[in-house]
Write a protein that holds these residues in place. Structure first.
Motif, PDB file in Angstrom:
ATOM      1  N   PRO A 166      -0.075 -62.077  31.806  1.00  0.00           N
ATOM      2  CA  PRO A 166      -1.167 -63.054  31.715  1.00  0.00           C
ATOM      3  C   PRO A 166      -1.811 -63.344  33.071  1.00  0.00           C
ATOM      4  O   PRO A 166      -3.024 -63.541  33.160  1.00  0.00           O
ATOM      5  CB  PRO A 166      -0.488 -64.312  31.157  1.00  0.00           C
ATOM      6  CG  PRO A 166       0.800 -63.869  30.598  1.00  0.00           C
ATOM      7  CD  PRO A 166       1.186 -62.620  31.318  1.00  0.00           C
ATOM      8  N   LEU A 167      -1.017 -63.344  34.126  1.00  0.00           N
ATOM      9  CA  LEU A 167      -1.545 -63.574  35.464  1.00  0.00           C
ATOM     10  C   LEU A 167      -2.532 -62.475  35.851  1.00  0.00           C
ATOM     11  O   LEU A 167      -3.633 -62.742  36.332  1.00  0.00           O
ATOM     12  CB  LEU A 167      -0.402 -63.656  36.476  1.00  0.00           C
ATOM     13  CG  LEU A 167      -0.798 -63.817  37.941  1.00  0.00           C
ATOM     14  CD1 LEU A 167      -1.524 -65.143  38.145  1.00  0.00           C
ATOM     15  CD2 LEU A 167       0.429 -63.725  38.823  1.00  0.00           C
ATOM     16  N   VAL A 168      -2.145 -61.233  35.626  1.00  0.00           N
ATOM     17  CA  VAL A 168      -3.016 -60.100  35.955  1.00  0.00           C
ATOM     18  C   VAL A 168      -4.297 -60.167  35.140  1.00  0.00           C
ATOM     19  O   VAL A 168      -5.401 -59.993  35.674  1.00  0.00           O
ATOM     20  CB  VAL A 168      -2.275 -58.761  35.735  1.00  0.00           C
ATOM     21  CG1 VAL A 168      -3.240 -57.586  35.842  1.00  0.00           C
ATOM     22  CG2 VAL A 168      -1.140 -58.611  36.740  1.00  0.00           C
ATOM     23  N   MET A 169      -4.185 -60.445  33.846  1.00  0.00           N
ATOM     24  CA  MET A 169      -5.379 -60.511  33.010  1.00  0.00           C
ATOM     25  C   MET A 169      -6.291 -61.654  33.458  1.00  0.00           C
ATOM     26  O   MET A 169      -7.509 -61.519  33.444  1.00  0.00           O
ATOM     27  CB  MET A 169      -5.003 -60.657  31.537  1.00  0.00           C
ATOM     28  CG  MET A 169      -4.186 -59.472  30.989  1.00  0.00           C
ATOM     29  SD  MET A 169      -4.825 -57.841  31.463  1.00  0.00           S
ATOM     30  CE  MET A 169      -6.288 -57.755  30.459  1.00  0.00           C
ATOM     31  N   GLY A 170      -5.727 -62.777  33.873  1.00  0.00           N
ATOM     32  CA  GLY A 170      -6.528 -63.882  34.393  1.00  0.00           C
ATOM     33  C   GLY A 170      -7.255 -63.513  35.670  1.00  0.00           C
ATOM     34  O   GLY A 170      -8.419 -63.874  35.873  1.00  0.00           O
ATOM     35  N   MET A 171      -6.590 -62.780  36.537  1.00  0.00           N
ATOM     36  CA  MET A 171      -7.225 -62.344  37.781  1.00  0.00           C
ATOM     37  C   MET A 171      -8.352 -61.361  37.503  1.00  0.00           C
ATOM     38  O   MET A 171      -9.391 -61.386  38.171  1.00  0.00           O
ATOM     39  CB  MET A 171      -6.194 -61.716  38.711  1.00  0.00           C
ATOM     40  CG  MET A 171      -5.238 -62.697  39.315  1.00  0.00           C
ATOM     41  SD  MET A 171      -4.046 -61.804  40.335  1.00  0.00           S
ATOM     42  CE  MET A 171      -3.072 -63.154  40.936  1.00  0.00           C
ATOM     43  N   LEU A 172      -8.162 -60.493  36.536  1.00  0.00           N
ATOM     44  CA  LEU A 172      -9.215 -59.536  36.194  1.00  0.00           C
ATOM     45  C   LEU A 172     -10.437 -60.264  35.652  1.00  0.00           C
ATOM     46  O   LEU A 172     -11.576 -59.867  35.905  1.00  0.00           O
ATOM     47  CB  LEU A 172      -8.705 -58.512  35.176  1.00  0.00           C
ATOM     48  CG  LEU A 172      -7.621 -57.568  35.674  1.00  0.00           C
ATOM     49  CD1 LEU A 172      -7.184 -56.629  34.556  1.00  0.00           C
ATOM     50  CD2 LEU A 172      -8.104 -56.771  36.865  1.00  0.00           C
ATOM     51  N   ALA A 188      -2.229 -51.991  28.877  1.00  0.00           N
ATOM     52  CA  ALA A 188      -2.162 -52.049  27.415  1.00  0.00           C
ATOM     53  C   ALA A 188      -0.944 -51.319  26.855  1.00  0.00           C
ATOM     54  O   ALA A 188      -0.192 -51.886  26.082  1.00  0.00           O
ATOM     55  CB  ALA A 188      -3.443 -51.502  26.808  1.00  0.00           C
ATOM     56  N   PRO A 189      -0.673 -50.053  27.279  1.00  0.00           N
ATOM     57  CA  PRO A 189       0.493 -49.382  26.718  1.00  0.00           C
ATOM     58  C   PRO A 189       1.817 -50.015  27.137  1.00  0.00           C
ATOM     59  O   PRO A 189       2.782 -49.932  26.412  1.00  0.00           O
ATOM     60  CB  PRO A 189       0.395 -47.949  27.270  1.00  0.00           C
ATOM     61  CG  PRO A 189      -1.012 -47.783  27.725  1.00  0.00           C
ATOM     62  CD  PRO A 189      -1.486 -49.157  28.076  1.00  0.00           C
ATOM     63  N   VAL A 190       1.852 -50.659  28.326  1.00  0.00           N
ATOM     64  CA  VAL A 190       3.113 -51.232  28.785  1.00  0.00           C
ATOM     65  C   VAL A 190       3.595 -52.275  27.798  1.00  0.00           C
ATOM     66  O   VAL A 190       4.763 -52.306  27.427  1.00  0.00           O
ATOM     67  CB  VAL A 190       2.973 -51.841  30.194  1.00  0.00           C
ATOM     68  CG1 VAL A 190       4.191 -52.641  30.561  1.00  0.00           C
ATOM     69  CG2 VAL A 190       2.762 -50.734  31.209  1.00  0.00           C
ATOM     70  N   SER A 191       2.690 -53.143  27.320  1.00  0.00           N
ATOM     71  CA  SER A 191       3.120 -54.203  26.417  1.00  0.00           C
ATOM     72  C   SER A 191       3.641 -53.628  25.102  1.00  0.00           C
ATOM     73  O   SER A 191       4.509 -54.202  24.466  1.00  0.00           O
ATOM     74  CB  SER A 191       1.984 -55.183  26.162  1.00  0.00           C
ATOM     75  OG  SER A 191       0.905 -54.517  25.526  1.00  0.00           O
ATOM     76  N   ASN A 192       3.130 -52.462  24.700  1.00  0.00           N
ATOM     77  CA  ASN A 192       3.611 -51.837  23.473  1.00  0.00           C
ATOM     78  C   ASN A 192       4.804 -50.932  23.714  1.00  0.00           C
ATOM     79  O   ASN A 192       5.585 -50.674  22.817  1.00  0.00           O
ATOM     80  CB  ASN A 192       2.488 -51.010  22.835  1.00  0.00           C
ATOM     81  CG  ASN A 192       1.347 -51.883  22.377  1.00  0.00           C
ATOM     82  OD1 ASN A 192       1.571 -53.019  22.012  1.00  0.00           O
ATOM     83  ND2 ASN A 192       0.139 -51.361  22.433  1.00  0.00           N
ATOM     84  N   GLY A 193       4.935 -50.411  24.945  1.00  0.00           N
ATOM     85  CA  GLY A 193       5.950 -49.413  25.205  1.00  0.00           C
ATOM     86  C   GLY A 193       7.246 -49.946  25.753  1.00  0.00           C
ATOM     87  O   GLY A 193       8.245 -49.245  25.800  1.00  0.00           O
ATOM     88  N   VAL A 194       7.275 -51.189  26.171  1.00  0.00           N
ATOM     89  CA  VAL A 194       8.482 -51.741  26.771  1.00  0.00           C
ATOM     90  C   VAL A 194       9.406 -52.223  25.686  1.00  0.00           C
ATOM     91  O   VAL A 194       8.993 -52.915  24.768  1.00  0.00           O
ATOM     92  CB  VAL A 194       8.127 -52.890  27.737  1.00  0.00           C
ATOM     93  CG1 VAL A 194       9.370 -53.536  28.280  1.00  0.00           C
ATOM     94  CG2 VAL A 194       7.273 -52.371  28.880  1.00  0.00           C
TER      95      VAL A 194
END
Length: 196
Positions: A166-172, A188-194
Motif C-alpha cells: 500500500p505504501l508503494v501504491m500511495g507513492m505512485l 501485481a504478480p507478487v501479490s498473487n504469487g506469494v
C-alpha cells in the motif's frame, strides 16, 4: 510471470548454500507463478575475471533482469566470498536498479549472524537493488531444521512485504511520472504469487 534468480557464491558446486536458497524460493512463492534461474558461480569460477566475456555478460544481464534476486553465500572471513564479490564487481553503479534482492548467508555458528545485513545488504544497495527484508542467516549444522527455519523467516518477512505494497501504491499515486515501470509491472504478480 516473475523472473526469479538465485545467485550462489559458494566455491563448491551444488552446495548447502544453494539448497537453502532453493528452499527459500519454494517457501516464498507459489509454484507456476515464476521462472527460476539458478546461477551457481562455482561452475563459472574460472571465467569471473575474464574481460570481455560474453558468457559473464549474459549472466550479469540475467541477474539484472530479475524481479527477485536471492543472493546466497557462505561466510568466509566474516563476510561474503570473493567469488561473489568478483561477479558483482562486474556491474556499473546502479547495475541492479529495479531488482528486489534478499541477502542470504550460511555459517558454521551464529558468530556472524549479522553478516547478511551488515555486509551483504550494503553491497546490494550500492548496486541499486532494493532490499526490503531482513537477510537470512543459516547455521549449516541445522540442515535437519532447514525447512522450519526458512518457513519462520519467510512468514515474518512476507508480512513486511505485504505492508509495503500500500505504501508503494500511495507513492505512485503521488508521483505518477516517476520511473517505476519495473516496479509497477512486478507488483501485481507478487501479490498473487506469494504464498501465505
Amino acid at each position: 510471470m516473475l523472473k526469479i534468480t538465485i545467485l550462489v557464491g559458494n566455491p563448491k558446486p551444488q552446495s548447502r548454500t544453494l539448497k537453502l536458497a532453493e528452499t527459500l524460493v519454494d517457501e516464498m512463492l507459489v509454484a507456476g507463478t515464476y521462472d527460476l534461474r539458478v546461477i551457481d558461480l562455482a561452475e563459472y569460477s574460472s571465467h569471473i575475471f575474464e574481460w570481455p566475456s560474453a558468457e559473464m555478460a549474459e549472466l550479469n544481464q540475467a541477474v539484472a533482469d530479475s524481479d527477485l534476486l536471492v543472493v546466497a553465500t557462505p561466510t568466509y572471513k566474516a563476510t561474503y566470498t570473493g567469488l561473489l564479490k568478483g561477479f558483482l564487481d562486474r556491474y556499473a553503479a546502479n547495475g541492479l536498479r529495479g531488482v528486489t534482492a534478499i541477502p542470504v548467508m550460511t555459517g558454521a555458528d551464529l558468530s556472524h549472524s549479522m553478516g547478511p545485513d551488515v555486509n551483504l545488504r550494503p553491497l546490494l544497495v550500492e548496486l541499486g537493488a532494493s532490499v526490503p527484508t531482513k537477510g537470512l542467516y543459516f547455521v549449516t549444522g541445522q540442515m535437519e531444521k532447514m525447512e522450519e527455519i526458512v518457513a519462520a523467516w519467510a512468514a515474518e518477512n512476507l508480512a513486511v512485504l505485504r505492508l509495503l505494497q500500500p505504501l508503494v501504491m500511495g507513492m505512485l499515486g503521488k508521483n505518477p511520472q516517476a520511473d517505476v515501470e519495473t516496479a509497477s509491472d512486478a507488483s501485481a504478480p507478487v501479490s498473487n504469487g506469494v504464498s501465505a
